[in-house]
Write an enzyme that holds these catalytic residues in place. Sequence first.
Site, mmCIF file in Angstrom:
data_model
loop_
_atom_site.group_PDB
_atom_site.id
_atom_site.type_symbol
_atom_site.label_atom_id
_atom_site.label_comp_id
_atom_site.label_asym_id
_atom_site.label_seq_id
_atom_site.Cartn_x
_atom_site.Cartn_y
_atom_site.Cartn_z
ATOM 1 N N GLU A 297 10.735 42.572 119.288
ATOM 2 C CA GLU A 297 12.030 42.672 118.586
ATOM 3 C C GLU A 297 12.637 44.071 118.626
ATOM 4 O OE1 GLU A 297 11.059 41.187 114.683
ATOM 5 O OE2 GLU A 297 10.443 39.227 115.443
ATOM 6 N N GLU B 148 7.231 31.135 119.450
ATOM 7 C CA GLU B 148 7.207 30.946 117.990
ATOM 8 C C GLU B 148 8.087 29.773 117.575
ATOM 9 O OE1 GLU B 148 7.974 34.603 115.853
ATOM 10 O OE2 GLU B 148 6.748 35.797 117.215
HETATM 11 O O1 G3I Z 1 -1.111 38.981 102.321
HETATM 12 C C1 G3I Z 1 -0.188 39.252 101.262
HETATM 13 C C2 G3I Z 1 -0.748 38.752 99.972
HETATM 14 O O2 G3I Z 1 -1.895 39.488 99.662
HETATM 15 C C3 G3I Z 1 0.330 38.899 98.900
HETATM 16 O O3 G3I Z 1 -0.124 38.317 97.718
HETATM 17 C C4 G3I Z 1 1.620 38.211 99.316
HETATM 18 C C5 G3I Z 1 2.737 38.387 98.289
HETATM 19 O O4 G3I Z 1 3.989 38.446 98.921
HETATM 20 O O5 G3I Z 1 2.039 38.759 100.540
HETATM 21 C C6 G3I Z 1 1.117 38.533 101.575
HETATM 22 O O6 G3I Z 1 1.573 39.068 102.779
HETATM 23 C C7 G3I Z 1 2.674 38.371 103.368
HETATM 24 C C8 G3I Z 1 2.216 37.786 104.680
HETATM 25 O O7 G3I Z 1 3.319 37.219 105.359
HETATM 26 C C9 G3I Z 1 1.149 36.714 104.514
HETATM 27 O O8 G3I Z 1 1.657 35.651 103.790
HETATM 28 C C10 G3I Z 1 3.782 39.373 103.579
HETATM 29 O O9 G3I Z 1 4.278 39.790 102.324
HETATM 30 C C11 G3I Z 1 4.891 38.730 104.399
HETATM 31 O O10 G3I Z 1 5.842 39.735 104.750
HETATM 32 C C12 G3I Z 1 4.316 38.153 105.666
HETATM 33 O O11 G3I Z 1 5.367 37.509 106.364
HETATM 34 C C13 G3I Z 1 5.145 37.310 107.748
HETATM 35 C C14 G3I Z 1 6.290 37.969 108.518
HETATM 36 O O12 G3I Z 1 6.164 37.676 109.897
HETATM 37 C C15 G3I Z 1 6.248 39.492 108.369
HETATM 38 O O13 G3I Z 1 5.099 40.028 108.950
HETATM 39 C C16 G3I Z 1 5.144 35.821 108.002
HETATM 40 O O14 G3I Z 1 3.976 35.232 107.414
HETATM 41 C C17 G3I Z 1 5.120 35.555 109.518
HETATM 42 O O15 G3I Z 1 5.285 34.181 109.761
HETATM 43 C C18 G3I Z 1 6.272 36.296 110.157
HETATM 44 O O16 G3I Z 1 6.187 36.093 111.560
HETATM 45 C C19 G3I Z 1 7.240 36.653 112.322
HETATM 46 C C20 G3I Z 1 6.613 37.164 113.607
HETATM 47 O O17 G3I Z 1 5.565 38.065 113.330
HETATM 48 C C21 G3I Z 1 7.661 37.814 114.495
HETATM 49 N N1 G3I Z 1 8.789 36.907 114.720
HETATM 50 C C22 G3I Z 1 9.392 36.337 113.522
HETATM 51 C C23 G3I Z 1 8.321 35.639 112.685
HETATM 52 C C24 G3I Z 1 8.940 34.949 111.484
HETATM 53 O O18 G3I Z 1 9.531 35.871 110.622
#
Ligand code: G3I
Length: 386
Positions: free
Chosen positions: A176, A291
């Site tokens: 990205e 994805e």
């Molecule tokens: O692990 C913590 C947990 O300890 C906490 O309690 C909770 C509270 O918010 O957060 C948890 O972490 C989250 C994690 O997902 C696991 O659920 C993060 O806040 C959250 O930001 C994270 O979101 C991920 C996002 O990328 C950002 O990294 C999504 O699961 C994931 O599906 C998403 O994937 C992205 C790809 O990497 C890149 N392309 C887009 C795609 C969708 O947005």
Amino acid sequence: MIKAKKQFAIPALLFMAVGALLVASCAGLDTRTLLAPAEIDVPSLYQLAPHDMPIGVAVPAGKARNSLLKSPERQVLVNQHFSQITAENIMKPSYLHPAANRFFFADADALVDYAASHGKTVHGHTLVWHYGLPAWIVEFKGDAVAWSGLMASHITGIVAHFADEDVVVSWDVLNEVIADVDEDRDGTNDLRRSVWLDNIGTGYLAAAYRAAHAADPDAELYYNDYHIAGTPAKLNAVLDMVGEFQSDPDPVPIHGIAFQMHVRLDWPDIKQIKASFARAAATGLKIKISELDMSVNTDRRGRRGSMKALSVAVAVQQQKRIEQIISAYLDEIPEAQRGGISVWGIADADSWQRTESPDEWPLLFDDEFKPKPALQGLANGLARRR
Ligand code: G3I
């Protein structure tokens, strides 16, 4: 294999689903779930893939409450339907490189071991991103040379760790890096601002691939981005970057372009998707759908709709459109250039889209891990062998 007589039949499904919904609502059950999986007949998605093309899925792992490694329901589906795994989160920089002099591989190693022992490959996601960075990188102070050294050691430390794992076959090196909007309206989006661009300059793009290639010459190295199938100015920027890599006197080792394909029911138009696949394929690189998911209750402008349950009609639209997209991919991408197709999550309840809206149903399995018509759509697209 899909048997012709059991192909998903819309009238039959409508009849069954309406009946099931009536029964469920009379019984006071949760009617948010589509209760008509009987007509869906997909014994194994990946076995339908032409020429052993990988069929992948992003999985929760590590400390996630829904981790694949402690979820028998998810394991059944992953083992049955997918030949490749992407870690949804635990191979991102903040997880793997939590401190300047410390990598953390235990959770990722466990996932890679799972993949290896179940005959799956792993697509690594992701090395260099503007997001998902540990605080120590965001707060790092140094000149361009120091930042270049940081990035190189970050990439090398991670890729070298997995280089001996035969199942880790590919990486999203840059993720990205193109901006979402064509600010100066010249038809090509600029690079996205990030700590990497701000501190190293444009040289970080090629340097990232060179570092990854040096650490594992056998790994396939991808560029991964979203909305490029429906935003020509964003795709233009990706193709310009790839063109520069390829025409460099010392060509930059990039092997593929990954279309994330977080698509909507009404966007992008299928003609636009086909044209985008064709343009990307003209680079000669591998093309991957990395994805795939499809929101059904969000329009092309990102506005939320009013759905409170997934209706049969919408589930069928989702099925048909997924089939169209898979067909478009197979039509436009020559066999030797197919990097495979991965979906971004197993069941609807796991989807990142649910964190933004509880009223989305973007994946192939419902909240109870039952197959949705979307699964049949993907299978039908794959089964049209070519
Ligand atoms: O692990 C913590 C947990 O300890 C906490 O309690 C909770 C509270 O918010 O957060 C948890 O972490 C989250 C994690 O997902 C696991 O659920 C993060 O806040 C959250 O930001 C994270 O979101 C991920 C996002 O990328 C950002 O990294 C999504 O699961 C994931 O599906 C998403 O994937 C992205 C790809 O990497 C890149 N392309 C887009 C795609 C969708 O947005």
